[in-house]
Design a protein around this motif. Structure first.
Motif, PDB file in Angstrom:
ATOM      1  N   GLY A 274     101.158 105.493  56.357  1.00 40.44           N
ATOM      2  CA  GLY A 274     102.255 106.271  55.784  1.00 40.44           C
ATOM      3  C   GLY A 274     101.775 107.153  54.634  1.00 40.44           C
ATOM      4  N   PRO A 275     102.665 108.045  54.177  1.00 39.48           N
ATOM      5  CA  PRO A 275     102.315 108.913  53.048  1.00 39.48           C
ATOM      6  C   PRO A 275     102.028 108.063  51.807  1.00 39.48           C
ATOM      7  CG  PRO A 275     104.436 109.548  54.031  1.00 39.48           C
ATOM      8  CD  PRO A 275     104.039 108.247  54.658  1.00 39.48           C
ATOM      9  N   GLY A 276     100.854 108.252  51.233  1.00 44.53           N
ATOM     10  CA  GLY A 276     100.518 107.496  50.025  1.00 44.53           C
ATOM     11  C   GLY A 276      99.923 106.125  50.300  1.00 44.53           C
ATOM     12  N   SER A 277      99.635 105.834  51.554  1.00 45.77           N
ATOM     13  CA  SER A 277      99.063 104.514  51.873  1.00 45.77           C
ATOM     14  C   SER A 277      97.596 104.416  51.429  1.00 45.77           C
ATOM     15  CB  SER A 277      99.181 104.226  53.377  1.00 45.77           C
ATOM     16  OG  SER A 277      98.557 105.253  54.115  1.00 45.77           O
ATOM     17  N   GLY A 278      96.986 105.559  51.111  1.00 43.61           N
ATOM     18  CA  GLY A 278      95.607 105.533  50.600  1.00 43.61           C
ATOM     19  C   GLY A 278      94.571 106.049  51.581  1.00 43.61           C
ATOM     20  N   LYS A 279      94.998 106.827  52.542  1.00 41.51           N
ATOM     21  CA  LYS A 279      94.071 107.332  53.574  1.00 41.51           C
ATOM     22  C   LYS A 279      92.939 108.168  52.945  1.00 41.51           C
ATOM     23  CE  LYS A 279      97.489 109.438  55.719  1.00 41.51           C
ATOM     24  NZ  LYS A 279      98.623 109.010  54.890  1.00 41.51           N
ATOM     25  N   GLY A 280      93.334 109.158  52.152  1.00 43.26           N
ATOM     26  CA  GLY A 280      92.331 110.046  51.557  1.00 43.26           C
ATOM     27  C   GLY A 280      91.377 109.281  50.649  1.00 43.26           C
ATOM     28  N   THR A 281      91.905 108.324  49.926  1.00 43.07           N
ATOM     29  CA  THR A 281      91.086 107.543  48.982  1.00 43.07           C
ATOM     30  C   THR A 281      90.036 106.726  49.736  1.00 43.07           C
ATOM     31  OG1 THR A 281      93.001 107.419  47.525  1.00 43.07           O
ATOM     32  CG2 THR A 281      91.239 105.806  47.144  1.00 43.07           C
TER      33      THR A 281
ATOM     34  N   ARG B 204     103.205 105.233  44.210  1.00 43.34           N
ATOM     35  CA  ARG B 204     101.915 105.958  44.143  1.00 43.34           C
ATOM     36  C   ARG B 204     102.126 107.473  44.217  1.00 43.34           C
ATOM     37  NH1 ARG B 204      98.201 102.628  48.466  1.00 43.34           N
ATOM     38  NH2 ARG B 204      97.992 100.703  47.275  1.00 43.34           N
ATOM     39  N   LEU B 205     102.998 107.880  45.122  1.00 43.02           N
ATOM     40  CA  LEU B 205     103.167 109.329  45.325  1.00 43.02           C
ATOM     41  C   LEU B 205     103.840 109.980  44.120  1.00 43.02           C
ATOM     42  CD1 LEU B 205     104.130 109.483  49.114  1.00 43.02           C
ATOM     43  CD2 LEU B 205     101.939 110.067  48.054  1.00 43.02           C
TER      44      LEU B 205
ATOM     45  N   ARG C 118     101.174 110.316  41.644  1.00 39.74           N
ATOM     46  CA  ARG C 118     100.298 111.429  42.021  1.00 39.74           C
ATOM     47  C   ARG C 118     100.982 112.768  41.746  1.00 39.74           C
ATOM     48  NH1 ARG C 118      98.287 111.968  48.181  1.00 39.74           N
ATOM     49  NH2 ARG C 118     100.352 112.912  48.429  1.00 39.74           N
TER      50      ARG C 118
ATOM     51  N   ARG D 156     101.642 119.157  44.392  1.00 40.89           N
ATOM     52  CA  ARG D 156     102.088 119.218  45.790  1.00 40.89           C
ATOM     53  C   ARG D 156     103.608 119.328  45.867  1.00 40.89           C
ATOM     54  NH1 ARG D 156      98.817 115.243  49.875  1.00 40.89           N
ATOM     55  NH2 ARG D 156     100.844 115.427  50.909  1.00 40.89           N
TER      56      ARG D 156
ATOM     57  N   ARG E 165     109.529 112.280  54.391  1.00 39.26           N
ATOM     58  CA  ARG E 165     108.209 111.978  54.985  1.00 39.26           C
ATOM     59  C   ARG E 165     108.180 110.556  55.541  1.00 39.26           C
ATOM     60  NH1 ARG E 165     104.475 113.333  50.038  1.00 39.26           N
ATOM     61  NH2 ARG E 165     102.730 112.958  51.438  1.00 39.26           N
TER      62      ARG E 165
ATOM     63  N   ASP F 212      96.568  96.313  48.023  1.00 40.91           N
ATOM     64  CA  ASP F 212      95.696  95.839  46.943  1.00 40.91           C
ATOM     65  C   ASP F 212      94.957  97.017  46.301  1.00 40.91           C
ATOM     66  OD1 ASP F 212      96.452  93.249  47.600  1.00 40.91           O
ATOM     67  OD2 ASP F 212      94.852  93.050  49.079  1.00 40.91           O
ATOM     68  N   SER F 213      94.061  96.679  45.397  1.00 43.41           N
ATOM     69  CA  SER F 213      93.326  97.750  44.690  1.00 43.41           C
ATOM     70  C   SER F 213      92.451  98.533  45.686  1.00 43.41           C
ATOM     71  CB  SER F 213      92.433  97.144  43.607  1.00 43.41           C
ATOM     72  OG  SER F 213      91.351  96.477  44.230  1.00 43.41           O
ATOM     73  N   VAL F 214      92.022  99.693  45.262  1.00 46.30           N
ATOM     74  CA  VAL F 214      91.179 100.546  46.109  1.00 46.30           C
ATOM     75  C   VAL F 214      89.943  99.772  46.580  1.00 46.30           C
ATOM     76  CG1 VAL F 214      89.703 102.608  46.103  1.00 46.30           C
ATOM     77  CG2 VAL F 214      91.962 102.691  45.011  1.00 46.30           C
TER      78      VAL F 214
HETATM   79  N1  LIG Z   1      94.670 100.894  46.847  1.00 43.26           N
HETATM   80  C1  LIG Z   1      95.234 101.695  45.940  1.00 43.26           C
HETATM   81  N2  LIG Z   1      95.779 101.191  44.822  1.00 43.26           N
HETATM   82  C2  LIG Z   1      96.369 101.983  43.914  1.00 43.26           C
HETATM   83  N3  LIG Z   1      96.472 103.325  44.014  1.00 43.26           N
HETATM   84  C3  LIG Z   1      95.956 103.879  45.122  1.00 43.26           C
HETATM   85  C4  LIG Z   1      95.313 103.107  46.139  1.00 43.26           C
HETATM   86  N4  LIG Z   1      94.891 103.927  47.112  1.00 43.26           N
HETATM   87  C5  LIG Z   1      95.261 105.164  46.731  1.00 43.26           C
HETATM   88  N5  LIG Z   1      95.880 105.148  45.545  1.00 43.26           N
HETATM   89  C6  LIG Z   1      96.466 106.282  44.820  1.00 43.26           C
HETATM   90  O1  LIG Z   1      97.671 106.601  45.515  1.00 43.26           O
HETATM   91  C7  LIG Z   1      97.816 107.996  45.660  1.00 43.26           C
HETATM   92  C8  LIG Z   1      97.864 108.328  47.157  1.00 43.26           C
HETATM   93  O2  LIG Z   1      96.592 108.037  47.698  1.00 43.26           O
HETATM   94  P1  LIG Z   1      95.965 108.946  48.829  1.00 43.26           P
HETATM   95  O3  LIG Z   1      96.070 110.350  48.442  1.00 43.26           O
HETATM   96  O4  LIG Z   1      94.626 108.391  49.136  1.00 43.26           O
HETATM   97  O5  LIG Z   1      96.986 108.592  49.997  1.00 43.26           O
HETATM   98  P2  LIG Z   1      97.207 109.309  51.379  1.00 43.26           P
HETATM   99  O6  LIG Z   1      97.591 108.257  52.340  1.00 43.26           O
HETATM  100  O7  LIG Z   1      96.022 110.141  51.724  1.00 43.26           O
HETATM  101  O8  LIG Z   1      98.441 110.216  51.011  1.00 43.26           O
HETATM  102  P3  LIG Z   1      99.052 111.487  51.767  1.00 43.26           P
HETATM  103  O9  LIG Z   1      99.308 111.080  53.162  1.00 43.26           O
HETATM  104  O10 LIG Z   1     100.290 111.772  51.019  1.00 43.26           O
HETATM  105  O11 LIG Z   1      98.054 112.584  51.635  1.00 43.26           O
HETATM  106  C9  LIG Z   1      96.656 108.626  44.937  1.00 43.26           C
HETATM  107  O12 LIG Z   1      97.068 109.002  43.663  1.00 43.26           O
HETATM  108  C10 LIG Z   1      95.610 107.521  44.875  1.00 43.26           C
HETATM  109  O13 LIG Z   1      94.802 107.610  43.742  1.00 43.26           O
END
Ligand SMILES: Nc1ncnc2c1ncn2[C@@H]1O[C@H](COP(=O)(O)OP(=O)(O)OP(=O)(O)O)[C@@H](O)[C@H]1O
Ligand SMILES: O=c1ccn([C@@H]2O[C@H](COP(=O)(O)O)[C@@H](O)[C@H]2O)c(=O)[nH]1
Length: 259
Positions: A78-85, A189-190, A193, A199, A210, A239-241
């Motif tokens: 999902g949006p903000g699930s942490g894919k990009g990270t 998270r979003l 961000r 954005r 979304r 959990d944490s990154v």
């Molecule tokens: N495991 C985590 N714990 C805490 N914060 C996180 C974690 N992973 C990502 N984040 C933070 O959450 C926000 C969203 O992360 P990220 O951009 O990686 O998600 P995404 O799934 O790619 O989002 P989108 O689909 O909206 O592009 C960022 O600010 C990122 O720093």
């Protein structure tokens, strides 16, 4: 060579004019369609000029890769699930090329002269899905331009028809990572961000849209791939990154051990 990029199909399909034509097919009635009498000379020139540079990239790329070497992973969630990270960490450890479909669309939206700018902006603002011809065209272009044979495709496919089209026309995926996260955590998270991202979709109203689009259209992609044994790796991303990455990394270590 089925698993290799379908390069000649790409050459056939890839070009802005090709995307134009595909979208126009949906919007122009046959009687109004200028293409019914054959391609316009300008279109032929565009295809030829883009085709030459694509061909040069193709030759370079093919020299470096074979079908067995291609690794194409979809990173979904999902949006903000942490894919990009998580993708950023995988790039460092495994030398992937990271292709965020959302980033490619935002770049295209901002590209001066893009005829899709307004369409993309509206879709992003409304949390809707951009027509796949645009997104697949951008992904193909990036793959062709790259010298790598390892690709992480982040946030695509967004819909089942996109998954089927991409795998038929471009390349089959190797595996799928699905990052599972509650809406509550993703929203938090979003919004955080959104304080700095700039954005247009990191606001409560668009985020809710979304989430709805994800549940209705994107989650079925995960369900589809779950029917294939061992294809989808579901990882909780609350959990944490580092803790999330500790679960993601071994999947790729194992994958490349086998290759
Ligand atoms: N495991 C985590 N714990 C805490 N914060 C996180 C974690 N992973 C990502 N984040 C933070 O959450 C926000 C969203 O992360 P990220 O951009 O990686 O998600 P995404 O799934 O790619 O989002 P989108 O689909 O909206 O592009 C960022 O600010 C990122 O720093
Ligand atoms: O394949 C895709 C990817 C993205 N979109 C649109 O972009 C926004 C933002 O995507 P992120 O992955 O969060 O960066 C998304 O809400 C869609 O509007 C798309 O249409 N197709």
């Amino acid at each position: 060579m089925q698993k290799t990029l379908a390069f000649f199909k790409i050459l056939r399909n890839f070009s802005v004019s090709s995307i134009n034509n595909q979208i126009k097919k949906e919007t122009i009635k046959p009687s109004q369609n200028p293409n019914t009498k054959g391609p316009h000379p300008v279109a032929i020139l565009a295809v030829l000029s883009i085709g030459v540079s694509a061909y040069v990239s193709l030759v370079r790329h093919r020299a470096k890769s074979s079908k067995e070497d291609m690794t194409v992973c979809f990173i979904l969630g999902g949006p903000g699930s942490g894919k990009g990270t998580q993708c950023a960490k995988l790039v460092q450890d495994f030398g992937f090329v990271h292709m965020s479909a959302g980033d490619l669309l935002r770049e295209e939206q901002q590209r001066s002269g893009s005829e899709y700018g307004e369409l993309i902006q509206n879709c992003i603002k409304e949390g809707k899905i951009v027509p796949m011809e645009v997104t697949i065209g951008l992904l193909e272009k990036k793959m062709i331009e790259s010298d790598s044979n390892r690709f992480l495709i982040d946030g695509f496919p967004r819909q089942l028809d996109q998954a089927l089209a991409f795998e038929k026309e471009v390349v089959e995926s190797t595996l799928i990572i699905y990052l599972e996260c509650s809406e509550e955590v993703m929203l938090k998270r979003l919004l955080k961000r959104g304080e700095t991202s700039g954005r247009i979709d990191d606001n409560t109203e668009t985020i809710k849209k979304r989430f709805k689009t994800f549940l209705e259209h994107s989650y079925p992609v995960v369900e589809h791939y779950r029917k294939i044994p061992n294809k989808v790796h579901t990882i909780s991303s609350e959990d944490s990154v580092e803790e999330v990455y500790a679960k993601v990394k071994p999947i790729f270590t194992e994958l490349f051990k086998q290759k």
